[in-house]
Scaffold this active site. Structure first.
Site, PDB file in Angstrom:
ATOM      1  CE  LYS A  81      37.981  39.148  40.398  1.00 25.75           C
ATOM      2  NZ  LYS A  81      37.661  38.289  41.567  1.00 25.75           N
ATOM      3  CE1 TYR A  93      17.944  39.941  12.318  1.00 25.29           C
ATOM      4  CE2 TYR A  93      19.176  41.104  14.007  1.00 25.29           C
ATOM      5  CZ  TYR A  93      19.109  40.538  12.750  1.00 25.29           C
ATOM      6  OH  TYR A  93      20.208  40.574  11.945  1.00 25.29           O
TER       7      TYR A  93
HETATM    8  C1  LIG Z   1      37.286  39.088  42.607  1.00 22.29           C
HETATM    9  C2  LIG Z   1      37.721  38.873  44.013  1.00 22.29           C
HETATM   10  C3  LIG Z   1      37.771  39.954  44.910  1.00 22.29           C
HETATM   11  C4  LIG Z   1      37.257  41.333  44.570  1.00 22.29           C
HETATM   12  O1  LIG Z   1      35.852  41.352  44.685  1.00 22.29           O
HETATM   13  P1  LIG Z   1      34.993  42.684  44.496  1.00 22.29           P
HETATM   14  O2  LIG Z   1      33.632  42.285  44.913  1.00 22.29           O
HETATM   15  O3  LIG Z   1      35.084  43.069  43.061  1.00 22.29           O
HETATM   16  O4  LIG Z   1      35.601  43.726  45.392  1.00 22.29           O
HETATM   17  C5  LIG Z   1      38.299  39.709  46.175  1.00 22.29           C
HETATM   18  N1  LIG Z   1      38.716  38.473  46.543  1.00 22.29           N
HETATM   19  C6  LIG Z   1      38.632  37.405  45.709  1.00 22.29           C
HETATM   20  C7  LIG Z   1      39.096  36.074  46.182  1.00 22.29           C
HETATM   21  C8  LIG Z   1      38.123  37.568  44.423  1.00 22.29           C
HETATM   22  O5  LIG Z   1      38.030  36.510  43.601  1.00 22.29           O
END
Ligand SMILES: *Cc1c(COP(=O)(O)O)cnc(C)c1O
Length: 364
Positions: A36, A256
């Site tokens: 994702k 800054y």
């Molecule tokens: C993002 C996500 C994962 C992966 O999590 P990581 O900690 O990056 O391994 C797994 N299950 C769900 C439902 C998620 O939203």
């Protein structure tokens, strides 16, 4: 030619090595890649193909748009969407064989109605909320589903999943509470595969593995076991180029807000990297960069395009215009940088800016 000031190098060989390491921990359970948010900012296309080379067949994304994009580069992959399905998306999900993770009775009804209208069986997953209180069927909906399995008419259930809230904290009893609740309900539903663990969940032990683990951040080099040495290898390196080096020999300030005052005659290098590239503002006067193995502190405020570092203690020939400085690298891995910034590796990686010059390497 690199026309950007800052460079992000992504080691796909390291992603593949991490995939093999996690798979070893899993034994016979399957390892699905979570890609994702553009594979956590590293580039979904390159990352997904690298994972496929290691035998990864099952992928998770968050949104429908991410799933459609992944389908266009991976015609055969088994693609699942955490957000589930919204009315109006059914046709495209079905045509592209994308599997929604159904998060509510409403989403179940949306998918079931489409299957019945099309006189087909359509595959989907179900997310059970066991304590995260974010996505998934809540306790009342789970009960309804067990009493009225007919709401699943037309749906072929693939993965029954739940998500751990505190997996990186081994000692927290909530892990076991969620595991037990999940095992209990998942056992009563007719899914093909059951899945609970994310990256950290894999390292809680075999009782958390079930049939499939959904792993993201560990593949990208973050430590899933924060209390122990990381089992993962580094994937990313973030570098900026020195534009100029100046001597500041009075009681002047840098940057800054004049937040840094030099207290001695100093040499300050101005580097072409800033928060627009994803180097966090919170590392103003706090970050630690490196030239080779030499530590150089970030001084003054990180600005949009520029960051200033104190190179007074370095041999002069080491800090010259054109020289690359490591802001994430062998001596300052993403876990350490996130920690100093008061955040988590996930936000560092997904925050990388669009204008970074990206280089992919893939060595074995
Ligand atoms: C993002 C996500 C994962 C992966 O999590 P990581 O900690 O990056 O391994 C797994 N299950 C769900 C439902 C998620 O939203």
């Amino acid at each position: 030619m690199n026309t950007a000031g800052a460079i992000l190098t992504i080691d796909l060989g390291a992603v593949r090595r991490n995939y093999r390491t996690v798979r070893q921990h899993l034994g016979t359970a399957e390892l699905a890649g979570v890609v994702k948010a553009d594979a956590y900012g590293l580039g979904i296309e390159r990352v997904a193909l690298a994972l496929a080379r290691e035998g990864c067949r099952t992928f998770f994304v968050a949104t429908a748009g991410e799933a459609f994009a992944l389908r266009s580069i991976m015609p055969e992959a088994d693609i699942h969407v955490f957000d589930g399905i919204q009315p109006g998306e059914e046709g495209e999900f079905a045509a592209k064989q994308i599997r929604p993770v159904l998060n509510s009775l409403l989403q179940i009804e949306t998918w079931s109605a489409h299957a019945r209208a099309a006189r087909r069986t359509l595959t989907a997953d179900i997310h059970l909320d066991t304590g995260m209180s974010r996505l998934g069927l809540d306790a009342a909906e789970q009960k309804h589903l067990l009493i009225h399995p007919e709401v699943l008419a037309g749906i072929d259930l693939d993965i029954i999943l739940s998500h751990l809230a505190v997996a990186e904290d081994r000692a927290n009893p909530m892990n076991e509470t969620q595991r037990a609740a999940f095992g209990e309900i998942a056992g009563k539903l007719p899914g093909r595969r059951r899945s609970l663990a994310n990256s950290s969940g894999v390292f809680l032990g075999p009782s958390f593995h079930f049939d499939l683990a959904r792993v993201g951040v560990a593949l990208y080099g973050a430590n899933p076991t924060p209390d122990a040495l990381s089992p993962m290898v580094q994937v990313i390196r973030l570098q900026g180029r020195i534009l100029q080096v100046r001597s500041v020999d009075q009681a002047r300030s840098v940057g800054y807000g004049a937040t840094h005052r030099v207290s001695r005659p100093s040499r300050i290098a101005t580097v072409a990297i800033g928060y627009a590239d994803g180097y966090p503002l919170s590392l103003s006067n706090r970050g630690i960069a490196y030239i080779d193995e030499h530590e150089i502190p970030v001084v003054g405020r990180v600005s949009m395009d520029l960051t200033t570092v104190d190179v007074t203690d370095l041999a002069e020939h080491l800090a010259v215009p054109g020289r690359l400085v490591d802001f994430v690298g062998p001596h300052n891995p993403v876990d350490a940088v996130a920690d100093r910034a008061g955040t988590i590796p996930y936000t560092i990686m997904t925050g990388f800016g669009r204008r970074l010059h990206r280089i992919y390497v893939d060595e074995n």
